[in-house]
Design a protein around this motif. Sequence first.
Motif, PDB file in Angstrom:
ATOM      1  N   ASN A 127      -9.507  -2.565  -8.845  1.00 41.60           N
ATOM      2  CA  ASN A 127     -10.563  -2.713  -7.839  1.00 41.60           C
ATOM      3  C   ASN A 127     -11.779  -3.337  -8.514  1.00 41.60           C
ATOM      4  O   ASN A 127     -12.421  -2.710  -9.353  1.00 41.60           O
ATOM      5  CB  ASN A 127     -10.885  -1.334  -7.260  1.00 41.60           C
ATOM      6  CG  ASN A 127     -12.089  -1.338  -6.327  1.00 41.60           C
ATOM      7  OD1 ASN A 127     -12.729  -2.369  -6.106  1.00 41.60           O
ATOM      8  ND2 ASN A 127     -12.419  -0.176  -5.801  1.00 41.60           N
ATOM      9  N   TYR A 140       0.823  -1.205   0.000  1.00 43.38           N
ATOM     10  CA  TYR A 140       0.000   0.000   0.000  1.00 43.38           C
ATOM     11  C   TYR A 140       0.864   1.265   0.000  1.00 43.38           C
ATOM     12  O   TYR A 140       1.646   1.486   0.927  1.00 43.38           O
ATOM     13  CB  TYR A 140      -0.886  -0.057   1.236  1.00 43.38           C
ATOM     14  CG  TYR A 140      -1.884   1.036   1.437  1.00 43.38           C
ATOM     15  CD1 TYR A 140      -2.754   1.434   0.424  1.00 43.38           C
ATOM     16  CD2 TYR A 140      -2.008   1.657   2.680  1.00 43.38           C
ATOM     17  CE1 TYR A 140      -3.693   2.419   0.632  1.00 43.38           C
ATOM     18  CE2 TYR A 140      -2.955   2.642   2.909  1.00 43.38           C
ATOM     19  CZ  TYR A 140      -3.789   3.027   1.880  1.00 43.38           C
ATOM     20  OH  TYR A 140      -4.716   4.014   2.101  1.00 43.38           O
ATOM     21  N   LEU A 153      -9.215  -6.357  -4.382  1.00 45.92           N
ATOM     22  CA  LEU A 153      -8.158  -5.793  -5.209  1.00 45.92           C
ATOM     23  C   LEU A 153      -7.441  -6.893  -5.976  1.00 45.92           C
ATOM     24  O   LEU A 153      -7.108  -7.932  -5.415  1.00 45.92           O
ATOM     25  CB  LEU A 153      -7.159  -5.041  -4.330  1.00 45.92           C
ATOM     26  CG  LEU A 153      -7.789  -3.981  -3.412  1.00 45.92           C
ATOM     27  CD1 LEU A 153      -6.771  -3.481  -2.394  1.00 45.92           C
ATOM     28  CD2 LEU A 153      -8.366  -2.837  -4.233  1.00 45.92           C
ATOM     29  N   ASN A 211      -2.363  -5.758   0.878  1.00 47.03           N
ATOM     30  CA  ASN A 211      -2.737  -4.853  -0.212  1.00 47.03           C
ATOM     31  C   ASN A 211      -1.449  -4.480  -0.930  1.00 47.03           C
ATOM     32  O   ASN A 211      -0.528  -3.954  -0.278  1.00 47.03           O
ATOM     33  CB  ASN A 211      -3.396  -3.615   0.398  1.00 47.03           C
ATOM     34  CG  ASN A 211      -3.753  -2.538  -0.599  1.00 47.03           C
ATOM     35  OD1 ASN A 211      -3.523  -2.660  -1.791  1.00 47.03           O
ATOM     36  ND2 ASN A 211      -4.309  -1.443  -0.085  1.00 47.03           N
ATOM     37  N   PRO A 212      -1.281  -4.811  -2.228  1.00 47.11           N
ATOM     38  CA  PRO A 212      -2.312  -4.996  -3.246  1.00 47.11           C
ATOM     39  C   PRO A 212      -2.577  -6.440  -3.679  1.00 47.11           C
ATOM     40  O   PRO A 212      -3.408  -6.662  -4.556  1.00 47.11           O
ATOM     41  CB  PRO A 212      -1.702  -4.248  -4.438  1.00 47.11           C
ATOM     42  CG  PRO A 212      -0.228  -4.563  -4.333  1.00 47.11           C
ATOM     43  CD  PRO A 212       0.054  -4.568  -2.858  1.00 47.11           C
ATOM     44  N   TRP A 249      -4.138  -7.795  -8.347  1.00 48.83           N
ATOM     45  CA  TRP A 249      -2.777  -7.368  -8.691  1.00 48.83           C
ATOM     46  C   TRP A 249      -2.402  -8.041 -10.004  1.00 48.83           C
ATOM     47  O   TRP A 249      -2.227  -9.250 -10.066  1.00 48.83           O
ATOM     48  CB  TRP A 249      -1.830  -7.752  -7.570  1.00 48.83           C
ATOM     49  CG  TRP A 249      -0.420  -7.265  -7.665  1.00 48.83           C
ATOM     50  CD1 TRP A 249       0.702  -8.048  -7.668  1.00 48.83           C
ATOM     51  CD2 TRP A 249       0.033  -5.909  -7.711  1.00 48.83           C
ATOM     52  NE1 TRP A 249       1.835  -7.264  -7.719  1.00 48.83           N
ATOM     53  CE2 TRP A 249       1.453  -5.942  -7.746  1.00 48.83           C
ATOM     54  CE3 TRP A 249      -0.613  -4.672  -7.742  1.00 48.83           C
ATOM     55  CZ2 TRP A 249       2.233  -4.782  -7.804  1.00 48.83           C
ATOM     56  CZ3 TRP A 249       0.168  -3.514  -7.788  1.00 48.83           C
ATOM     57  CH2 TRP A 249       1.555  -3.566  -7.820  1.00 48.83           C
ATOM     58  N   ARG A 275      -2.988  -2.297 -10.174  1.00 44.11           N
ATOM     59  CA  ARG A 275      -3.970  -2.804  -9.210  1.00 44.11           C
ATOM     60  C   ARG A 275      -5.362  -2.420  -9.677  1.00 44.11           C
ATOM     61  O   ARG A 275      -5.622  -1.255  -9.989  1.00 44.11           O
ATOM     62  CB  ARG A 275      -3.717  -2.224  -7.818  1.00 44.11           C
ATOM     63  CG  ARG A 275      -4.513  -2.913  -6.713  1.00 44.11           C
ATOM     64  CD  ARG A 275      -4.456  -2.152  -5.405  1.00 44.11           C
ATOM     65  NE  ARG A 275      -5.257  -0.927  -5.454  1.00 44.11           N
ATOM     66  CZ  ARG A 275      -5.430  -0.100  -4.420  1.00 44.11           C
ATOM     67  NH1 ARG A 275      -4.826  -0.359  -3.263  1.00 44.11           N
ATOM     68  NH2 ARG A 275      -6.166   0.989  -4.541  1.00 44.11           N
TER      69      ARG A 275
END
Length: 402
Positions: A377, A119, A320, A172-173, A322, A375
């Motif tokens: 969403n 992140y 998320l 994350n991610p 990747w 990344r």
Amino acid sequence: MLTNPLHGLTLPELRKRTSMKWRTHPADVLPLWVAEMDVMLAEPIHRALSDALAVGDTGYPAGTELAEAIGAFAQDRWGWAGLNVGRTAIVPDVMMGVVEMLRLVSADGDSVVVNSPVYPPFYSFVEHMNRTVVESPLDGTHRIDLAALEDTFQRVTAGDGRAVYLLCNPHNPTGTVHTRQELTAVAALADRYGVRVVADEIHAPVVLPGADFTPYLSVPGSESALSLMSASKGWNLAGLKAGIAIAGHDAADDLARLPEEVSHGPSHLGIIAHTAAFRDARDWLDALVGGLDANRHLLSDLLAEHLPSVRFVPPQGTYLAWLDCRELHLDGDGEPVERGLVTLSAGPAAAFLDHGRVALSAGPAFGTGGAGHVRLNFATNEDILTEAVQRMGTVWKELGRN
């Protein structure tokens, strides 16, 4: 079970929103970047906020209701009965909570170890407070590389150096959900080298079928650690600021030193909303997780059809994805440009935005291991997700070098 919350809104309805996700880019862009979900507020949360507004309950936050709600949720969902309300404190949000925890257990110049790619605010916030970010990259399967982590701990603590390990759980991610075995090994390493652990567990409620979340403070050896939790990601409450800091048994005195003014940072309405989420909106969360699981499979199918060269390990948690786009050979793989908390496009993200009008998060902002990645969403409806990947596929056909 309730209806899938991701099915409730059309693109024209979403474009009426004024949040960062929908106002950063022009109206012809499909925004699949920042971690906002395309959902309506869960009814129990809406009701709790409406009730508060009806009686003018808009003062300063107080009490332990949020900690109690998270504790009950943790016991029911994760089998963890160890959340002691007496070792908690409310904080403005998880990232500001991370900053405050780092202030409690480190000093200027100390090292903060992170597992890259990670992140982006882990870098910017930590560096802003005069700590040194030290990367210990994930392995090739997106899991914690314990051997590399030990080497890093040994290096940063040599000569009486002090260090903190800033753990992202779930990650994350990549969407990796760390196992109990992995976290137990991490705790043993941290104890061996005298490294304090601060765990960002903001995505904890969003674990998809096939994986189980383990709170870091539930593993043996974690007694000196600190954790941050929130309903922000699980129920889409980023605009209703609130979070909880939780101390392990041996970190209670550290948390007790948290300045009182920090507790004035969260919104009272945020505390009300987050409490209602953990206590009363669990059915909504279950419906959401089912929808995210369906979208996770849909995304795999869409990538196979439109972008077969993209390497994608389906996430175990979060919403998320990747995406390794290096085999697409898209131009412009440069460094990202940052404007505040918004990182503008670089590399394949630039191509998808400029030529496909799809906004994704640029991989280089996530540190080592981010080059050539984006990344995405996928917490949106199926039509938007499908159109976005179709547009990305068109960009590859037009610009990619095979």
